[in-house]
Design a protein around this motif. Sequence first.
Motif, PDB file in Angstrom:
ATOM      1  N   TYR A  97       0.777  -1.388  -0.082  1.00  0.00           N
ATOM      2  CA  TYR A  97       0.176  -0.411   0.373  1.00  0.00           C
ATOM      3  C   TYR A  97       1.199   1.078   0.152  1.00  0.00           C
ATOM      4  O   TYR A  97       0.045   2.193  -0.665  1.00  0.00           O
ATOM      5  CB  TYR A  97      -0.964   0.215   1.217  1.00  0.00           C
ATOM      6  CG  TYR A  97      -2.110   1.471   1.022  1.00  0.00           C
ATOM      7  CD1 TYR A  97      -2.952   0.661   0.648  1.00  0.00           C
ATOM      8  CD2 TYR A  97      -1.570   2.404   1.730  1.00  0.00           C
ATOM      9  CE1 TYR A  97      -3.881   2.157   0.728  1.00  0.00           C
ATOM     10  CE2 TYR A  97      -2.007   3.375   1.810  1.00  0.00           C
ATOM     11  CZ  TYR A  97      -3.428   3.677   1.306  1.00  0.00           C
ATOM     12  OH  TYR A  97      -4.125   4.721   1.441  1.00  0.00           O
ATOM     13  N   GLY A  98       2.215   0.903   0.991  1.00  0.00           N
ATOM     14  CA  GLY A  98       2.718   2.390   0.786  1.00  0.00           C
ATOM     15  C   GLY A  98       3.676   2.335  -0.276  1.00  0.00           C
ATOM     16  O   GLY A  98       3.878   4.095  -1.355  1.00  0.00           O
ATOM     17  N   GLN A 106       1.284   4.049  -2.698  1.00  0.00           N
ATOM     18  CA  GLN A 106       0.971   5.656  -2.328  1.00  0.00           C
ATOM     19  C   GLN A 106       1.913   6.677  -2.707  1.00  0.00           C
ATOM     20  O   GLN A 106       1.216   7.220  -3.110  1.00  0.00           O
ATOM     21  CB  GLN A 106       0.777   5.260  -0.576  1.00  0.00           C
ATOM     22  CG  GLN A 106       0.241   6.902   0.071  1.00  0.00           C
ATOM     23  CD  GLN A 106      -1.362   7.073  -0.846  1.00  0.00           C
ATOM     24  OE1 GLN A 106      -1.697   5.923  -0.369  1.00  0.00           O
ATOM     25  NE2 GLN A 106      -1.935   8.169  -0.684  1.00  0.00           N
ATOM     26  N   ASN A 107       2.888   5.951  -2.648  1.00  0.00           N
ATOM     27  CA  ASN A 107       4.059   7.293  -2.750  1.00  0.00           C
ATOM     28  C   ASN A 107       4.075   7.172  -4.316  1.00  0.00           C
ATOM     29  O   ASN A 107       4.500   8.119  -5.143  1.00  0.00           O
ATOM     30  CB  ASN A 107       5.787   6.035  -2.502  1.00  0.00           C
ATOM     31  CG  ASN A 107       5.873   6.403  -1.155  1.00  0.00           C
ATOM     32  OD1 ASN A 107       5.257   6.849  -0.215  1.00  0.00           O
ATOM     33  ND2 ASN A 107       6.497   5.219  -0.763  1.00  0.00           N
ATOM     34  N   GLN A 115      -5.634   5.059  -9.860  1.00  0.00           N
ATOM     35  CA  GLN A 115      -5.625   4.633  -8.423  1.00  0.00           C
ATOM     36  C   GLN A 115      -7.121   3.496  -8.539  1.00  0.00           C
ATOM     37  O   GLN A 115      -7.425   2.877  -8.027  1.00  0.00           O
ATOM     38  CB  GLN A 115      -6.418   6.188  -8.536  1.00  0.00           C
ATOM     39  CG  GLN A 115      -6.481   7.621  -7.573  1.00  0.00           C
ATOM     40  CD  GLN A 115      -7.340   8.928  -7.331  1.00  0.00           C
ATOM     41  OE1 GLN A 115      -7.733   8.714  -8.234  1.00  0.00           O
ATOM     42  NE2 GLN A 115      -6.996   9.013  -6.032  1.00  0.00           N
ATOM     43  N   GLU A 120       1.331   9.338  -4.919  1.00  0.00           N
ATOM     44  CA  GLU A 120       1.570  10.823  -4.385  1.00  0.00           C
ATOM     45  C   GLU A 120       2.850  11.788  -5.480  1.00  0.00           C
ATOM     46  O   GLU A 120       3.030  12.364  -5.543  1.00  0.00           O
ATOM     47  CB  GLU A 120       2.116  11.204  -2.996  1.00  0.00           C
ATOM     48  CG  GLU A 120       1.573  10.555  -1.833  1.00  0.00           C
ATOM     49  CD  GLU A 120       2.313  10.376  -0.756  1.00  0.00           C
ATOM     50  OE1 GLU A 120       3.226  10.503  -0.325  1.00  0.00           O
ATOM     51  OE2 GLU A 120       1.331  10.012   0.542  1.00  0.00           O
TER      52      GLU A 120
END
Length: 172
Positions: free
Chosen positions: A53-54, A57-58, A104, A61
Motif C-alpha cells: 500500500y505504501g 501511495q508513493n 487509482q 503522491e
Amino acid sequence: MKRVFRVLFLGVALFMMSGVVNAQVKIAHVNTAEILDAMPDKAKAEKSLEKYYGELQNQLEAMAKEYQTKMQDYEANQATMSNLVKQSKEKEIVDLQTRIQQFQVNAENEFEGKRAELLKPMLDKIQNAINAVGKEKGYTYILDLATGAAVYVGDNAVDCTKDVKAKLGITK
C-alpha cells in the motif's frame, strides 16, 4: 386414571419426538474473522499489505506532485503562451488527470488482488478445519457469524430451493 396415563404418554412421546428432531439437525456457528485475526500468518500478511500500500501511495503522491507542478506552471505562464502551447499544456494536464484516475482504480484492484492472494491460504485452512469439525461433530450446518453465510453444509442437510420456487410459481 386412564386420562392421566394418556396425557403422560402423550407428553413422553412428544418429548422423545422433539429429541429425534433435534438429533437430525445440528446447527453450530463460527466466527471466521476472529479465527483469521488469531492466526500467526495474518500479521505477516498485513505487514506485506502495508508495504505494498505504501508503494502504491508513493507512486500516487508522485503523480499528484507532477500534476500540481504542471498546473502551477500553466497558471503562471498562461497569459504569455500562444494558443498552440496553451492547448498542448491543457492536453498534458487532462491526460495526467486521466492517468491519475486510472492509476487509482488499478491500484485499488491490485491491492484487493494482493490481499486475496495473501489471505487465501489462511482462509483455505480455516475452511478445511470447519469442514473437519462439521463432519466430526455431525453438524448439519455451521453458520459464519462474520459473514452470515453457511460455511458448512452436512450430508443430511435439506435443500428446499425447489419447494420455495414452486411456492412462488417459478418453474425454472
